[in-house]
Design an enzyme around this catalytic site. Structure first.
Site, PDB file in Angstrom:
ATOM      1  N   SER A 147       0.869  -1.190   0.000  1.00 45.81           N
ATOM      2  CA  SER A 147       0.000   0.000   0.000  1.00 45.81           C
ATOM      3  C   SER A 147       0.900   1.232   0.000  1.00 45.81           C
ATOM      4  O   SER A 147       2.010   1.181   0.551  1.00 45.81           O
ATOM      5  CB  SER A 147      -0.865   0.016   1.269  1.00 45.81           C
ATOM      6  OG  SER A 147      -1.338   1.312   1.546  1.00 45.81           O
ATOM      7  N   TYR A 160      -1.216  -0.513  10.485  1.00 50.30           N
ATOM      8  CA  TYR A 160      -1.428  -0.905   9.090  1.00 50.30           C
ATOM      9  C   TYR A 160      -0.283  -0.411   8.208  1.00 50.30           C
ATOM     10  O   TYR A 160       0.318  -1.157   7.440  1.00 50.30           O
ATOM     11  CB  TYR A 160      -2.766  -0.333   8.603  1.00 50.30           C
ATOM     12  CG  TYR A 160      -3.064  -0.590   7.144  1.00 50.30           C
ATOM     13  CD1 TYR A 160      -3.542  -1.832   6.723  1.00 50.30           C
ATOM     14  CD2 TYR A 160      -2.871   0.407   6.171  1.00 50.30           C
ATOM     15  CE1 TYR A 160      -3.819  -2.069   5.378  1.00 50.30           C
ATOM     16  CE2 TYR A 160      -3.143   0.171   4.840  1.00 50.30           C
ATOM     17  CZ  TYR A 160      -3.622  -1.068   4.452  1.00 50.30           C
ATOM     18  OH  TYR A 160      -3.884  -1.299   3.112  1.00 50.30           O
TER      19      TYR A 160
HETATM   20  N1  LIG Z   1      -8.891  -1.080  -1.093  1.00 52.04           N
HETATM   21  C1  LIG Z   1      -7.856  -0.264  -1.135  1.00 52.04           C
HETATM   22  O1  LIG Z   1      -7.977   0.933  -1.403  1.00 52.04           O
HETATM   23  C2  LIG Z   1      -6.466  -0.798  -0.884  1.00 52.04           C
HETATM   24  C3  LIG Z   1      -5.378   0.068  -1.080  1.00 52.04           C
HETATM   25  C4  LIG Z   1      -4.082  -0.400  -0.854  1.00 52.04           C
HETATM   26  C5  LIG Z   1      -3.878  -1.715  -0.453  1.00 52.04           C
HETATM   27  N2  LIG Z   1      -4.954  -2.530  -0.258  1.00 52.04           N
HETATM   28  C6  LIG Z   1      -4.666  -3.912   0.187  1.00 52.04           C
HETATM   29  O2  LIG Z   1      -5.352  -4.816  -0.638  1.00 52.04           O
HETATM   30  C7  LIG Z   1      -5.650  -6.003   0.094  1.00 52.04           C
HETATM   31  C8  LIG Z   1      -7.136  -6.305  -0.056  1.00 52.04           C
HETATM   32  O3  LIG Z   1      -7.878  -5.209   0.482  1.00 52.04           O
HETATM   33  P1  LIG Z   1      -9.425  -4.970   0.149  1.00 52.04           P
HETATM   34  O4  LIG Z   1      -9.623  -3.513   0.041  1.00 52.04           O
HETATM   35  O5  LIG Z   1      -9.839  -5.861  -0.953  1.00 52.04           O
HETATM   36  O6  LIG Z   1     -10.082  -5.411   1.554  1.00 52.04           O
HETATM   37  P2  LIG Z   1     -11.259  -6.444   1.876  1.00 52.04           P
HETATM   38  O7  LIG Z   1     -12.357  -6.355   0.884  1.00 52.04           O
HETATM   39  O8  LIG Z   1     -11.549  -6.233   3.334  1.00 52.04           O
HETATM   40  O9  LIG Z   1     -10.558  -7.859   1.690  1.00 52.04           O
HETATM   41  C9  LIG Z   1      -9.644  -8.387   2.621  1.00 52.04           C
HETATM   42  C10 LIG Z   1      -9.478  -9.856   2.302  1.00 52.04           C
HETATM   43  O10 LIG Z   1      -8.501 -10.402   3.213  1.00 52.04           O
HETATM   44  C11 LIG Z   1      -9.039 -11.557   3.821  1.00 52.04           C
HETATM   45  N3  LIG Z   1      -8.520 -11.707   5.180  1.00 52.04           N
HETATM   46  C12 LIG Z   1      -8.482 -10.760   6.143  1.00 52.04           C
HETATM   47  N4  LIG Z   1      -7.994 -11.302   7.287  1.00 52.04           N
HETATM   48  C13 LIG Z   1      -7.703 -12.602   7.010  1.00 52.04           C
HETATM   49  C14 LIG Z   1      -7.200 -13.684   7.773  1.00 52.04           C
HETATM   50  N5  LIG Z   1      -6.872 -13.536   9.076  1.00 52.04           N
HETATM   51  N6  LIG Z   1      -7.050 -14.886   7.184  1.00 52.04           N
HETATM   52  C15 LIG Z   1      -7.383 -15.053   5.871  1.00 52.04           C
HETATM   53  N7  LIG Z   1      -7.877 -14.078   5.103  1.00 52.04           N
HETATM   54  C16 LIG Z   1      -8.045 -12.857   5.669  1.00 52.04           C
HETATM   55  C17 LIG Z   1     -10.550 -11.337   3.831  1.00 52.04           C
HETATM   56  O11 LIG Z   1     -11.210 -12.594   3.818  1.00 52.04           O
HETATM   57  P3  LIG Z   1     -12.045 -13.244   5.052  1.00 52.04           P
HETATM   58  O12 LIG Z   1     -12.607 -12.122   5.863  1.00 52.04           O
HETATM   59  O13 LIG Z   1     -13.074 -14.087   4.361  1.00 52.04           O
HETATM   60  O14 LIG Z   1     -11.025 -14.070   5.777  1.00 52.04           O
HETATM   61  C18 LIG Z   1     -10.768 -10.640   2.497  1.00 52.04           C
HETATM   62  O15 LIG Z   1     -10.880 -11.591   1.470  1.00 52.04           O
HETATM   63  C19 LIG Z   1      -5.218  -5.732   1.535  1.00 52.04           C
HETATM   64  O16 LIG Z   1      -3.946  -6.292   1.773  1.00 52.04           O
HETATM   65  C20 LIG Z   1      -5.160  -4.214   1.584  1.00 52.04           C
HETATM   66  O17 LIG Z   1      -4.269  -3.756   2.566  1.00 52.04           O
HETATM   67  C21 LIG Z   1      -6.241  -2.109  -0.456  1.00 52.04           C
END
Ligand SMILES: NC(=O)c1ccc[n+]([C@@H]2O[C@H](COP(=O)([O-])OP(=O)(O)OC[C@H]3O[C@@H](n4cnc5c(N)ncnc54)[C@H](OP(=O)(O)O)[C@@H]3O)[C@@H](O)[C@H]2O)c1
Length: 256
Positions: A147, A160
């Site tokens: 990120s 984070y």
């Molecule tokens: N959205 C953004 O703007 C953004 C920007 C920069 C980076 N990111 C990164 O992109 C990635 C995905 O983010 P997102 O926005 O798509 O968030 P999200 O919709 O909340 O997805 C997070 C995913 O991680 C899984 N997860 C969380 N804790 C877990 C655990 N303990 N064990 C296994 N799986 C786990 C969740 O699945 P379950 O709850 O089913 O386990 C879910 O599939 C993250 O690493 C985030 O930091 C996102």
């Protein structure tokens, strides 16, 4: 995209595939002809995605339910994937969690929950997967989803941001150690990407103010990540390893 020719039938594990970026990455790789293994805790979400990918591509993804804060669960998930589909060609280390507690109020539980998921989980998922590649004498690629908050400080997201800074450095560290095994390790560092979870916030006054700090004056869309992802998965980027690539509309390099 025309890079995808050598992804055909290759097996990519996507962690955090039950929503957001991970579900999208699984779709993009599947559309590029790859086989995918889906990892997360919410099996019902993985099954729904699996059904939709199967109906589109004809190939059923492997599902491995795991809490990646638990190293035994990671090892069991990787063993299960190998048993069902073979040694993976790539890992999209995407699962992550965010916490917006102010630094003075962060508890040990907040810290552990974020660092155990975003850093420890990503480390052990990568090492468990690389171990199988090395044992089988296979090369591979790891794409960590970092990120821009790991490149520059942001609001109240201390643990984070620190976990993502660690993930960026983990990318460089593992790239160096695993180059001898033909395993490339790179990272994407997305800026603010619009998803179901944050759409409401970005429509608010505070969200709109934040968008004004992005030089391109817009949020990223999931599709903005497609080309960078496919490039890092594809052998077209064979000479890239240890790179941390911002995909952020210029946000991380905005003028002071
Ligand atoms: N959205 C953004 O703007 C953004 C920007 C920069 C980076 N990111 C990164 O992109 C990635 C995905 O983010 P997102 O926005 O798509 O968030 P999200 O919709 O909340 O997805 C997070 C995913 O991680 C899984 N997860 C969380 N804790 C877990 C655990 N303990 N064990 C296994 N799986 C786990 C969740 O699945 P379950 O709850 O089913 O386990 C879910 O599939 C993250 O690493 C985030 O930091 C996102």
């Amino acid at each position: 995209m025309t890079l995808s020719s050598d992804l055909k039938d290759r097996l990519f594990v996507v962690t955090g595939a039950s929503s957001g970026l991970g579900a999208h990455f699984a779709q993009v790789l599947s559309q590029a002809g790859a086989r995918v293994a889906l990892v997360a805790r919410r099996r019902e979400k993985l099954e729904a995605l699996s059904d939709s990918l199967t109906s589109r591509s004809g190939a059923a993804p492997v599902i491995a339910e795991a809490d990646i804060r638990n190293v035994s669960a990671i090892r069991a998930a990787v063993a299960d994937i190998v048993e069902q589909a073979g040694v993976p060609d790539g890992l999209i280390n995407n699962a992550g969690t965010v916490d917006t507690t102010k630094a003075l109020e962060v508890t040990e539980e907040h810290w552990d929950s974020v660092l155990d998921t975003n850093l420890k989980g990503a480390w052990f998922f990568a090492s468990a997967t690389a171990e199988k590649m090395v044992e089988a004498g296979r090369t591979g690629t790891v794409v960590n989803i970092a990120s821009i908050t790991g490149l520059r400080p942001a609001g109240a997201v201390g643990p984070y941001a620190i976990s993502k800074a660690g993930l960026a450095h983990m990318t460089r560290q593992l790239a160096v150690e695993w180059a001898r095994h033909g395993i490339r390790v790179n990272a994407l560092a997305p800026g603010y990407i619009e998803t179901d979870l944050n759409r409401e916030f970005f429509a608010s006054e505070a969200g709109q103010a934040l968008i004004k700090r992005v030089p391109q004056r817009r949020l990223g869309q999931l599709s903005d990540l497609d080309a960078p992802l496919l490039m890092l998965c594809d052998e077209a980027s064979a000479y890239m390893t240890g790179a941390v690539i911002p995909v952020d509309g210029g946000h991380a390099v905005n003028a002071l």
